[in-house]
Design a protein around this motif. Structure first.
Motif, PDB file in Angstrom:
ATOM      1  N   TRP A   1       0.821  -1.220   0.000  1.00  0.00           N
ATOM      2  CA  TRP A   1       0.000   0.000   0.000  1.00  0.00           C
ATOM      3  C   TRP A   1       0.853   1.268   0.000  1.00  0.00           C
ATOM      4  N   LYS A   2       2.075   1.182   0.587  1.00  0.00           N
ATOM      5  CA  LYS A   2       2.933   2.392   0.575  1.00  0.00           C
ATOM      6  C   LYS A   2       3.260   2.778  -0.861  1.00  0.00           C
ATOM      7  N   LEU A   3       3.658   1.795  -1.693  1.00  0.00           N
ATOM      8  CA  LEU A   3       4.050   2.098  -3.078  1.00  0.00           C
ATOM      9  C   LEU A   3       2.837   2.457  -3.934  1.00  0.00           C
TER      10      LEU A   3
ATOM     11  N   THR B   1      14.896  -4.085  16.436  1.00  0.00           N
ATOM     12  CA  THR B   1      13.701  -3.315  16.838  1.00  0.00           C
ATOM     13  C   THR B   1      12.497  -3.899  16.107  1.00  0.00           C
ATOM     14  N   GLY B   2      11.355  -3.971  16.796  1.00  0.00           N
ATOM     15  CA  GLY B   2      10.153  -4.489  16.144  1.00  0.00           C
ATOM     16  C   GLY B   2      10.168  -5.995  15.988  1.00  0.00           C
ATOM     17  N   GLY B   3      10.360  -6.700  17.087  1.00  0.00           N
ATOM     18  CA  GLY B   3      10.427  -8.164  17.041  1.00  0.00           C
ATOM     19  C   GLY B   3       9.138  -8.820  16.589  1.00  0.00           C
TER      20      GLY B   3
ATOM     21  N   SER C   1       6.538  -8.914  10.886  1.00  0.00           N
ATOM     22  CA  SER C   1       6.771 -10.136  10.108  1.00  0.00           C
ATOM     23  C   SER C   1       8.273 -10.346   9.908  1.00  0.00           C
ATOM     24  N   VAL C   2       8.973  -9.284   9.516  1.00  0.00           N
ATOM     25  CA  VAL C   2      10.423  -9.404   9.308  1.00  0.00           C
ATOM     26  C   VAL C   2      11.105  -9.764  10.627  1.00  0.00           C
ATOM     27  N   GLY C   3      10.697  -9.103  11.711  1.00  0.00           N
ATOM     28  CA  GLY C   3      11.322  -9.331  13.015  1.00  0.00           C
ATOM     29  C   GLY C   3      11.201 -10.777  13.468  1.00  0.00           C
TER      30      GLY C   3
ATOM     31  N   ILE D   1      14.009  -2.339  12.261  1.00  0.00           N
ATOM     32  CA  ILE D   1      12.929  -2.752  11.357  1.00  0.00           C
ATOM     33  C   ILE D   1      11.790  -1.741  11.361  1.00  0.00           C
ATOM     34  N   VAL D   2      11.699  -0.942  12.418  1.00  0.00           N
ATOM     35  CA  VAL D   2      10.525  -0.065  12.526  1.00  0.00           C
ATOM     36  C   VAL D   2      10.867   1.429  12.427  1.00  0.00           C
ATOM     37  N   GLY D   3      12.095   1.754  12.090  1.00  0.00           N
ATOM     38  CA  GLY D   3      12.457   3.172  11.951  1.00  0.00           C
ATOM     39  C   GLY D   3      12.636   3.867  13.280  1.00  0.00           C
TER      40      GLY D   3
ATOM     41  N   ILE E   1      16.031  -1.013   7.562  1.00  0.00           N
ATOM     42  CA  ILE E   1      15.276  -1.447   6.381  1.00  0.00           C
ATOM     43  C   ILE E   1      14.163  -0.456   6.053  1.00  0.00           C
ATOM     44  N   THR E   2      14.086   0.643   6.787  1.00  0.00           N
ATOM     45  CA  THR E   2      12.980   1.571   6.535  1.00  0.00           C
ATOM     46  C   THR E   2      13.425   2.850   5.848  1.00  0.00           C
ATOM     47  N   GLY E   3      14.741   2.972   5.611  1.00  0.00           N
ATOM     48  CA  GLY E   3      15.234   4.185   4.964  1.00  0.00           C
ATOM     49  C   GLY E   3      15.132   5.402   5.874  1.00  0.00           C
TER      50      GLY E   3
ATOM     51  N   GLN F   1      17.796  -2.583   0.747  1.00  0.00           N
ATOM     52  CA  GLN F   1      16.592  -2.888  -0.029  1.00  0.00           C
ATOM     53  C   GLN F   1      16.649  -4.367  -0.381  1.00  0.00           C
ATOM     54  N   THR F   2      15.643  -5.106   0.041  1.00  0.00           N
ATOM     55  CA  THR F   2      15.654  -6.562  -0.171  1.00  0.00           C
ATOM     56  C   THR F   2      15.715  -6.942  -1.648  1.00  0.00           C
ATOM     57  N   LEU F   3      15.037  -6.168  -2.501  1.00  0.00           N
ATOM     58  CA  LEU F   3      14.966  -6.547  -3.921  1.00  0.00           C
ATOM     59  C   LEU F   3      16.158  -6.032  -4.728  1.00  0.00           C
TER      60      LEU F   3
HETATM   61  N1  LIG Z   1      13.926  -2.319   2.937  1.00  0.00           N
HETATM   62  C1  LIG Z   1      13.187  -3.329   2.507  1.00  0.00           C
HETATM   63  O1  LIG Z   1      13.466  -3.904   1.443  1.00  0.00           O
HETATM   64  C2  LIG Z   1      12.024  -3.796   3.335  1.00  0.00           C
HETATM   65  C3  LIG Z   1      11.581  -5.128   3.205  1.00  0.00           C
HETATM   66  C4  LIG Z   1      10.531  -5.561   4.012  1.00  0.00           C
HETATM   67  C5  LIG Z   1       9.919  -4.672   4.910  1.00  0.00           C
HETATM   68  N2  LIG Z   1      10.359  -3.379   4.958  1.00  0.00           N
HETATM   69  C6  LIG Z   1       9.744  -2.423   5.921  1.00  0.00           C
HETATM   70  O2  LIG Z   1       9.911  -2.981   7.207  1.00  0.00           O
HETATM   71  C7  LIG Z   1       8.858  -2.557   8.067  1.00  0.00           C
HETATM   72  C8  LIG Z   1       8.278  -3.791   8.750  1.00  0.00           C
HETATM   73  O3  LIG Z   1       7.545  -4.581   7.809  1.00  0.00           O
HETATM   74  P1  LIG Z   1       6.720  -5.854   8.308  1.00  0.00           P
HETATM   75  O4  LIG Z   1       5.896  -6.344   7.185  1.00  0.00           O
HETATM   76  O5  LIG Z   1       7.634  -6.786   8.983  1.00  0.00           O
HETATM   77  O6  LIG Z   1       5.774  -5.138   9.404  1.00  0.00           O
HETATM   78  P2  LIG Z   1       4.400  -5.615  10.068  1.00  0.00           P
HETATM   79  O7  LIG Z   1       4.410  -7.098  10.253  1.00  0.00           O
HETATM   80  O8  LIG Z   1       3.256  -5.030   9.329  1.00  0.00           O
HETATM   81  O9  LIG Z   1       4.550  -4.887  11.491  1.00  0.00           O
HETATM   82  C9  LIG Z   1       3.500  -4.916  12.426  1.00  0.00           C
HETATM   83  C10 LIG Z   1       4.121  -4.844  13.810  1.00  0.00           C
HETATM   84  O10 LIG Z   1       4.849  -3.611  13.947  1.00  0.00           O
HETATM   85  C11 LIG Z   1       5.142  -3.496  15.315  1.00  0.00           C
HETATM   86  N3  LIG Z   1       5.535  -2.111  15.647  1.00  0.00           N
HETATM   87  C12 LIG Z   1       4.966  -0.966  15.215  1.00  0.00           C
HETATM   88  N4  LIG Z   1       5.634   0.099  15.736  1.00  0.00           N
HETATM   89  C13 LIG Z   1       6.626  -0.384  16.507  1.00  0.00           C
HETATM   90  C14 LIG Z   1       7.668   0.230  17.310  1.00  0.00           C
HETATM   91  N5  LIG Z   1       7.796   1.548  17.401  1.00  0.00           N
HETATM   92  N6  LIG Z   1       8.545  -0.596  17.943  1.00  0.00           N
HETATM   93  C15 LIG Z   1       8.426  -1.928  17.859  1.00  0.00           C
HETATM   94  N7  LIG Z   1       7.464  -2.565  17.115  1.00  0.00           N
HETATM   95  C16 LIG Z   1       6.570  -1.799  16.465  1.00  0.00           C
HETATM   96  C17 LIG Z   1       3.856  -3.933  16.010  1.00  0.00           C
HETATM   97  O11 LIG Z   1       4.352  -4.678  17.103  1.00  0.00           O
HETATM   98  P3  LIG Z   1       3.566  -4.939  18.482  1.00  0.00           P
HETATM   99  O12 LIG Z   1       2.431  -5.859  18.105  1.00  0.00           O
HETATM  100  O13 LIG Z   1       4.620  -5.572  19.312  1.00  0.00           O
HETATM  101  O14 LIG Z   1       3.090  -3.607  18.990  1.00  0.00           O
HETATM  102  C18 LIG Z   1       3.161  -4.828  14.956  1.00  0.00           C
HETATM  103  O15 LIG Z   1       2.946  -6.140  15.406  1.00  0.00           O
HETATM  104  C19 LIG Z   1       7.884  -1.790   7.181  1.00  0.00           C
HETATM  105  O16 LIG Z   1       8.144  -0.409   7.298  1.00  0.00           O
HETATM  106  C20 LIG Z   1       8.235  -2.269   5.780  1.00  0.00           C
HETATM  107  O17 LIG Z   1       7.843  -1.343   4.771  1.00  0.00           O
HETATM  108  C21 LIG Z   1      11.398  -2.924   4.206  1.00  0.00           C
END
Ligand SMILES: NC(=O)c1ccc[n+]([C@@H]2O[C@H](COP(=O)([O-])OP(=O)(O)OC[C@H]3O[C@@H](n4cnc5c(N)ncnc54)[C@H](OP(=O)(O)O)[C@@H]3O)[C@@H](O)[C@H]2O)c1
Length: 331
Positions: A46-48, A159-161, A164-166, A228-230, A250-252, A267-269
């Motif tokens: 949805w971001k893109l 960060t952000g265990g 999904s990535v965590g 993982i969460v910026g 991974i969040t830029g 960037q994963t891709l």
């Molecule tokens: N660079 C790349 O190529 C790349 C690849 C993949 C993903 N990403 C980015 O990585 C991020 C994570 O993606 P995802 O799909 O893994 O996310 P997700 O599963 O949608 O993340 C949801 C979880 O985020 C947690 N969260 C939110 N704010 C937080 C904070 N301040 N500290 C700790 N946990 C927090 C929540 O945890 P709680 O339930 O514990 O509150 C929630 O369960 C996104 O921004 C995505 O766009 C980047």
């Protein structure tokens, strides 16, 4: 023609996505066609689609999405290692369609013990974790190998265990012997400990307290972070003054970093690490999944087929996903 969820133009997904016919894909060199059994949602979907600054989608209407699990129905020229009928997971050139085109370099054979919905949660999470932990663009840690049994006395903050990535990153890092500290909501503590985190710290506390607890847990010897969460401020605040202190983001959003910290945005891709990721998933990672040493994300099913994807994207955007992956079955 095949049915697909399409983006009409960049902007709010609720108004700008619709299900319609889209030309049947045909495979080019190094590509295959996959009948999609299940597609999983990533925030990037949805971001893109919403960011008018993004140049990712170049022409409209645009099919979109990344994570799929399904069956190969056609192989293009130059394909080895895959055949019609193989069950696979990976990223398609788009995901939210009955049939999609995918590069063979971004596909892996589905672990035999997992369902298609479980398998659709794997690729982006695992590949991102591999890029961050092991690739030369990330921490370059030694990759796990099936015959190793060692303990690295090194602390890693993720960060952000509960993202999904965590969830994948914790398991891989723990399997590689690192001592993992993570941040999450307290209701996920036992799950994250079971996956391999030694300390789970509640990120809802004031930042100074979160940093104090990370420093205490790591005996102020934290050198490595995967953000993982910026939450760069927490990550940087918790890092020790060691000269090798490195933050992989991974969040830029790694701009607020103090001097002396090595920063890597990944960037994963990125095609540079495509082969590296595929080799590791095909080898140790699928083996670990089949042995139950790595658990797939918990699946949060959203029904409704391609129309259901719109609802799943809304849930992701509104933050209604907790320690799980939103998955839409498409058959
Ligand atoms: N660079 C790349 O190529 C790349 C690849 C993949 C993903 N990403 C980015 O990585 C991020 C994570 O993606 P995802 O799909 O893994 O996310 P997700 O599963 O949608 O993340 C949801 C979880 O985020 C947690 N969260 C939110 N704010 C937080 C904070 N301040 N500290 C700790 N946990 C927090 C929540 O945890 P709680 O339930 O514990 O509150 C929630 O369960 C996104 O921004 C995505 O766009 C980047």
């Amino acid at each position: 023609m095949v049915k697909a969820l399409l983006i009409k133009q960049l902007g709010p997904i609720a108004e700008n996505t619709y299900v319609a016919d889209f030309p049947t894909p045909s495979p080019g060199e190094g590509e295959v066609i996959v009948k999609v059994h299940a597609a999983a949602i990533n925030p990037a979907d949805w971001k893109l689609a919403e960011s008018t600054a993004s140049t990712f989608h170049k022409s409209f209407p645009a099919p979109f999405g990344f994570d799929i699990s399904g069956t190969i129905t056609e192989v293009g020229p130059g394909i080895s290692g895959f055949a019609v009928g193989d069950e696979v997971f990976g990223v398609g050139q788009y995901a939210f369609a009955e049939f999609v085109k995918a590069k063979a370099t971004r596909l892996n054979k589905k672990p035999s013990n997992l369902s298609h919905p479980q398998s659709s949660t794997l690729w982006v999470g695992l590949a991102t974790s591999i890029a961050a932990l092991y690739s030369p663009l990330g921490h370059s840690f030694p990759p796990p190998s099936s015959n190793q049994s060692f303990f690295r006395p090194e602390w890693l903050l993720i960060t952000g265990g509960a993202t999904s990535v965590g969830l994948y990153c914790i398991q891989l890092a723990a399997a590689s012997g690192y001592s993992v500290i993570t941040t999450a909501s307290p209701q996920h503590t036992s799950l994250l400990q079971q996956l391999g985190a030694l300390h789970v710290i509640d990120y809802h506390q004031p930042r100074d307290e979160v940093i104090r607890q990370i420093k205490e847990a790591s005996h102020n010897r934290l050198s490595y972070v995967i953000d993982i969460v910026g939450d760069t401020e927490t990550a940087v605040g918790a890092l020790s003054d060691k000269p090798n202190a490195t933050l992989v983001s991974i969040t830029g959003r790694s701009e607020k970093v103090r001097e002396g910290v090595n920063v890597k945005d990944i960037q994963t891709l990125n095609p540079q690490i495509e082969g590296f990721i595929k080799e590791l998933i095909d080898g140790e990672v699928v083996e670990y999944l089949e042995q139950g040493r790595i658990q797939p994300n918990n699946v949060q099913i959203v029904e409704g087929g391609l129309e259901g994807v719109k609802e799943a994207l809304r849930l992701s955007k509104e933050g209604n996903v907790n320690a799980s992956k939103l998955v839409v079955p498409l058959v």
